[in-house]
Design an enzyme around this catalytic site. Structure first.
Site: not given
Length: 192
Positions: A171, A84, A173
């Site tokens: 993202h 990001c 994660e």
């Protein structure tokens, strides 16, 4: 990565910084969060740094006094993943063009892999990812490949495999991103 090796997560104040570190640990890799003011010389002096992840953050790389990194970190020869804000910062520092988006993008978006990257090894050609950003990379830096795009043609990932620099606008994660743990595993186990 083996015992004694670690990944550094450089913090830009993003809401998911601690989650990135936790995901690395879930994959069996020790991770350490450090400030974005960390110097390249400090990283070089640390034992066992095999990978660096630049976190997301609430700021815009287009703002004056936007959070930066020591540019010499890019010359250490350690694999880097920007997520990001980290994606946008890497693009800007390497000579790409980053702009404020006409419309911020939040939520799940479908991406299509354009180029088979080691980061995306073993993944389907299209899958859903989680976006949360207001800036976009308009033009990649020289020597970087666009590895994926969103359905509306925005750059969602870049890489320069020779420099071992990879970045995702999304993202990996978060659980909302399909195959996110595979992407992190590819970075930590195969690239780093």
């Amino acid at each position: 990565m083996s015992s004694g090796e670690k990944v550094l997560v450089i913090d830009f104040g993003g809401q998911y910084t601690h989650l990135i570190a936790r995901r690395c640990r879930e994959l069996g890799v020790y991770s350490e969060i450090v400030s974005n003011s960390v110097a390249a010389a400090d990283i070089e002096a640390m034992d066992g740094v095999k990978g660096i992840i630049l976190s997301g953050g609430p700021r815009s790389v287009c703002q004056e006094n936007a959070p930066m990194i020591d540019r010499d970190i890019l010359k250490l020869g350690i694999p880097i993943l920007g997520i990001c804000y980290g994606h946008q910062l890497l693009a800007k520092l390497m000579g790409g063009q980053v702009e404020r988006s006409e419309k911020a993008e939040y939520g799940r978006v479908s991406i299509k892999i354009n180029f088979q990257s080691r980061l995306f090894d073993g993944l389907p050609k299209t899958f859903k990812v989680w976006m949360s950003h207001g800036d976009v990379v308009k033009t990649p830096p020289t020597g970087f490949k666009i590895t994926s795009e969103t359905d509306n043609g925005l750059i969602s990932s870049l890489e320069n495999d020779q420099l071992m620099i990879y970045s995702t606008q999304f993202h990996p994660e978060v659980k909302h991103t399909e195959n996110g743990m595979v992407i992190l595993k590819n970075l930590l186990r195969d690239i780093a």
